[in-house]
Design a protein around this motif. Sequence first.
Motif, PDB file in Angstrom:
ATOM      1  N   TYR A 106       0.837  -1.194   0.000  1.00 24.35           N
ATOM      2  CA  TYR A 106       0.000   0.000   0.000  1.00 24.35           C
ATOM      3  C   TYR A 106       0.876   1.250   0.000  1.00 24.35           C
ATOM      4  O   TYR A 106       1.941   1.282   0.617  1.00 24.35           O
ATOM      5  CB  TYR A 106      -0.910   0.013   1.237  1.00 24.35           C
ATOM      6  CG  TYR A 106      -1.922  -1.111   1.258  1.00 24.35           C
ATOM      7  CD1 TYR A 106      -3.223  -0.916   0.807  1.00 24.35           C
ATOM      8  CD2 TYR A 106      -1.570  -2.368   1.749  1.00 24.35           C
ATOM      9  CE1 TYR A 106      -4.155  -1.941   0.833  1.00 24.35           C
ATOM     10  CE2 TYR A 106      -2.490  -3.410   1.777  1.00 24.35           C
ATOM     11  CZ  TYR A 106      -3.783  -3.185   1.319  1.00 24.35           C
ATOM     12  OH  TYR A 106      -4.690  -4.216   1.331  1.00 24.35           O
ATOM     13  N   TRP A 107       0.401   2.294  -0.707  1.00 19.23           N
ATOM     14  CA  TRP A 107       1.072   3.584  -0.698  1.00 19.23           C
ATOM     15  C   TRP A 107       0.199   4.615   0.004  1.00 19.23           C
ATOM     16  O   TRP A 107      -1.037   4.498   0.036  1.00 19.23           O
ATOM     17  CB  TRP A 107       1.357   4.062  -2.129  1.00 19.23           C
ATOM     18  CG  TRP A 107       2.529   3.406  -2.761  1.00 19.23           C
ATOM     19  CD1 TRP A 107       3.831   3.790  -2.710  1.00 19.23           C
ATOM     20  CD2 TRP A 107       2.505   2.216  -3.572  1.00 19.23           C
ATOM     21  NE1 TRP A 107       4.625   2.927  -3.431  1.00 19.23           N
ATOM     22  CE2 TRP A 107       3.835   1.945  -3.973  1.00 19.23           C
ATOM     23  CE3 TRP A 107       1.500   1.350  -3.986  1.00 19.23           C
ATOM     24  CZ2 TRP A 107       4.173   0.866  -4.764  1.00 19.23           C
ATOM     25  CZ3 TRP A 107       1.828   0.267  -4.787  1.00 19.23           C
ATOM     26  CH2 TRP A 107       3.155   0.038  -5.156  1.00 19.23           C
ATOM     27  N   THR A 108       0.831   5.645   0.504  1.00 19.67           N
ATOM     28  CA  THR A 108       0.084   6.727   1.164  1.00 19.67           C
ATOM     29  C   THR A 108      -0.780   7.491   0.168  1.00 19.67           C
ATOM     30  O   THR A 108      -1.705   8.209   0.559  1.00 19.67           O
ATOM     31  CB  THR A 108       1.053   7.702   1.844  1.00 19.67           C
ATOM     32  OG1 THR A 108       1.973   8.221   0.875  1.00 19.67           O
ATOM     33  CG2 THR A 108       1.817   7.008   2.957  1.00 19.67           C
ATOM     34  N   THR A 109      -0.494   7.350  -1.120  1.00 17.90           N
ATOM     35  CA  THR A 109      -1.287   8.025  -2.159  1.00 17.90           C
ATOM     36  C   THR A 109      -2.640   7.355  -2.370  1.00 17.90           C
ATOM     37  O   THR A 109      -3.489   7.880  -3.086  1.00 17.90           O
ATOM     38  CB  THR A 109      -0.524   8.029  -3.493  1.00 17.90           C
ATOM     39  OG1 THR A 109      -0.201   6.674  -3.855  1.00 17.90           O
ATOM     40  CG2 THR A 109       0.757   8.841  -3.376  1.00 17.90           C
ATOM     41  N   GLY A 110      -2.830   6.173  -1.782  1.00 15.67           N
ATOM     42  CA  GLY A 110      -4.088   5.462  -1.948  1.00 15.67           C
ATOM     43  C   GLY A 110      -4.019   4.316  -2.935  1.00 15.67           C
ATOM     44  O   GLY A 110      -4.991   3.567  -3.103  1.00 15.67           O
ATOM     45  N   GLU A 111      -2.889   4.152  -3.617  1.00 20.67           N
ATOM     46  CA  GLU A 111      -2.724   3.054  -4.558  1.00 20.67           C
ATOM     47  C   GLU A 111      -2.230   1.808  -3.835  1.00 20.67           C
ATOM     48  O   GLU A 111      -1.649   1.885  -2.749  1.00 20.67           O
ATOM     49  CB  GLU A 111      -1.729   3.441  -5.652  1.00 20.67           C
ATOM     50  CG  GLU A 111      -2.173   4.618  -6.504  1.00 20.67           C
ATOM     51  CD  GLU A 111      -1.139   4.973  -7.559  1.00 20.67           C
ATOM     52  OE1 GLU A 111      -0.100   4.284  -7.627  1.00 20.67           O
ATOM     53  OE2 GLU A 111      -1.370   5.939  -8.300  1.00 20.67           O
ATOM     54  N   ARG A 112      -2.457   0.660  -4.453  1.00 19.65           N
ATOM     55  CA  ARG A 112      -1.937  -0.600  -3.900  1.00 19.65           C
ATOM     56  C   ARG A 112      -1.554  -1.536  -5.049  1.00 19.65           C
ATOM     57  O   ARG A 112      -2.144  -1.500  -6.121  1.00 19.65           O
ATOM     58  CB  ARG A 112      -2.958  -1.263  -2.981  1.00 19.65           C
ATOM     59  CG  ARG A 112      -4.327  -1.503  -3.577  1.00 19.65           C
ATOM     60  CD  ARG A 112      -5.292  -1.926  -2.468  1.00 19.65           C
ATOM     61  NE  ARG A 112      -6.592  -2.347  -2.962  1.00 19.65           N
ATOM     62  CZ  ARG A 112      -7.611  -1.523  -3.181  1.00 19.65           C
ATOM     63  NH1 ARG A 112      -7.460  -0.226  -2.964  1.00 19.65           N
ATOM     64  NH2 ARG A 112      -8.773  -1.982  -3.617  1.00 19.65           N
TER      65      ARG A 112
ATOM     66  N   TYR B  78      -5.655   1.808  -8.562  1.00 17.74           N
ATOM     67  CA  TYR B  78      -5.343   3.217  -8.367  1.00 17.74           C
ATOM     68  C   TYR B  78      -6.281   3.860  -7.343  1.00 17.74           C
ATOM     69  O   TYR B  78      -7.254   3.253  -6.899  1.00 17.74           O
ATOM     70  CB  TYR B  78      -5.421   3.953  -9.708  1.00 17.74           C
ATOM     71  CG  TYR B  78      -4.451   3.402 -10.735  1.00 17.74           C
ATOM     72  CD1 TYR B  78      -3.106   3.762 -10.712  1.00 17.74           C
ATOM     73  CD2 TYR B  78      -4.877   2.501 -11.708  1.00 17.74           C
ATOM     74  CE1 TYR B  78      -2.210   3.257 -11.638  1.00 17.74           C
ATOM     75  CE2 TYR B  78      -3.993   1.985 -12.640  1.00 17.74           C
ATOM     76  CZ  TYR B  78      -2.665   2.356 -12.601  1.00 17.74           C
ATOM     77  OH  TYR B  78      -1.786   1.837 -13.514  1.00 17.74           O
ATOM     78  N   LYS B  79      -5.989   5.088  -7.009  1.00 16.61           N
ATOM     79  CA  LYS B  79      -6.745   5.795  -5.976  1.00 16.61           C
ATOM     80  C   LYS B  79      -8.226   5.888  -6.327  1.00 16.61           C
ATOM     81  O   LYS B  79      -9.091   5.843  -5.456  1.00 16.61           O
ATOM     82  CB  LYS B  79      -6.149   7.184  -5.781  1.00 16.61           C
ATOM     83  CG  LYS B  79      -6.773   7.978  -4.652  1.00 16.61           C
ATOM     84  CD  LYS B  79      -6.082   9.312  -4.477  1.00 16.61           C
ATOM     85  CE  LYS B  79      -6.691  10.102  -3.331  1.00 16.61           C
ATOM     86  NZ  LYS B  79      -6.001  11.417  -3.143  1.00 16.61           N
ATOM     87  N   ASN B  80      -8.551   6.039  -7.636  1.00 11.91           N
ATOM     88  CA  ASN B  80      -9.948   6.150  -8.063  1.00 11.91           C
ATOM     89  C   ASN B  80     -10.595   4.786  -8.318  1.00 11.91           C
ATOM     90  O   ASN B  80     -11.688   4.711  -8.877  1.00 11.91           O
ATOM     91  CB  ASN B  80     -10.054   7.006  -9.321  1.00 11.91           C
ATOM     92  CG  ASN B  80      -9.303   6.395 -10.507  1.00 11.91           C
ATOM     93  OD1 ASN B  80      -8.638   5.359 -10.378  1.00 11.91           O
ATOM     94  ND2 ASN B  80      -9.398   7.031 -11.647  1.00 11.91           N
ATOM     95  N   ASN B  81      -9.890   3.709  -7.949  1.00 11.46           N
ATOM     96  CA  ASN B  81     -10.344   2.312  -8.086  1.00 11.46           C
ATOM     97  C   ASN B  81     -10.206   1.752  -9.494  1.00 11.46           C
ATOM     98  O   ASN B  81     -10.553   0.580  -9.718  1.00 11.46           O
ATOM     99  CB  ASN B  81     -11.786   2.130  -7.597  1.00 11.46           C
ATOM    100  CG  ASN B  81     -11.871   2.067  -6.079  1.00 11.46           C
ATOM    101  OD1 ASN B  81     -10.978   1.537  -5.426  1.00 11.46           O
ATOM    102  ND2 ASN B  81     -12.926   2.636  -5.516  1.00 11.46           N
TER     103      ASN B  81
ATOM    104  N   LYS C 295      -7.998   0.003 -12.360  1.00 10.61           N
ATOM    105  CA  LYS C 295      -6.900  -0.934 -12.121  1.00 10.61           C
ATOM    106  C   LYS C 295      -6.246  -1.390 -13.428  1.00 10.61           C
ATOM    107  O   LYS C 295      -6.854  -1.353 -14.495  1.00 10.61           O
ATOM    108  CB  LYS C 295      -7.378  -2.151 -11.340  1.00 10.61           C
ATOM    109  CG  LYS C 295      -8.313  -3.090 -12.083  1.00 10.61           C
ATOM    110  CD  LYS C 295      -8.654  -4.311 -11.227  1.00 10.61           C
ATOM    111  CE  LYS C 295      -9.634  -5.254 -11.947  1.00 10.61           C
ATOM    112  NZ  LYS C 295      -9.945  -6.454 -11.137  1.00 10.61           N
TER     113      LYS C 295
END
Length: 250
Positions: free
Chosen positions: A38-44, A62-65, A67
């Motif tokens: 996991y990243w603090t930016t919201g990505e995994r 990605y942060k907005n879901n 992928k």
Amino acid sequence: MPPNIPGTLTAESLRSKEKLWKTADQKAQKEGPHHTVYWTTGERYQGSWKDNKKHGKGTVIYKNNDKYEGDWANDMRHGLGTLWLYRDGKYVVRYNGEWRNDQPTGHGTFFADNGDTYEGEWLNGKRHGKGRAVYGGRPVDGFGGDVYEGYFENDVKSGPGTMMYANGDVYEGLWANDQKNGTGTYFYMSKGKRFDGVWADGAIRCGTYSEIHAPPPGTPGALPPVELRNPDKVLAEAMMDAAAAGTEKR
């Protein structure tokens, strides 16, 4: 002055330009397959690593879901992969195909929001090379829409190509800047006629109309037949003139 104990925060470490999470991430030296990171930016990301970079098979959400699932190289999308968009609680395919240096490059299929599709060659994220685009019809066979088969350059129709329109008409010829440009033939299928001419920026400049198939004599609306009275004589004279011209040049 307190001793500098390894692993503790000091004034010098706090003044460091390098963020602590980056330093810790580098020290982790991720290698091979890993569970979700996991990243603090919201990505995994879940997949393979090499030298602390995404490399091999893996999936990023990605942060907005949205992928991406597929191949990675040196932290970039590279190889075969699929980009999914998250819409109304479900995933839909945006692009499926080849990637190079994080951009669609090679052969791939693109699905637009309005239902249009493109399958063919790509270069740096743009349609470039030979491909097939369907506008407004079924993606499989183009039924009910316009279908273009031909060449693209820098994301627009350019070069030789054929457009098959939903009403049955067909244009075969040259394109430039996404418009008919140069010589081509337009077939009016419902009228049984064709137009051979020259286009510039989508507009007709000059040309001639003729029948696609010769209709029976007396058919209403048929073009009058045009033919030579003595075709053999005309051909013989033309061949003699050509032979004489060749002799003069010698």
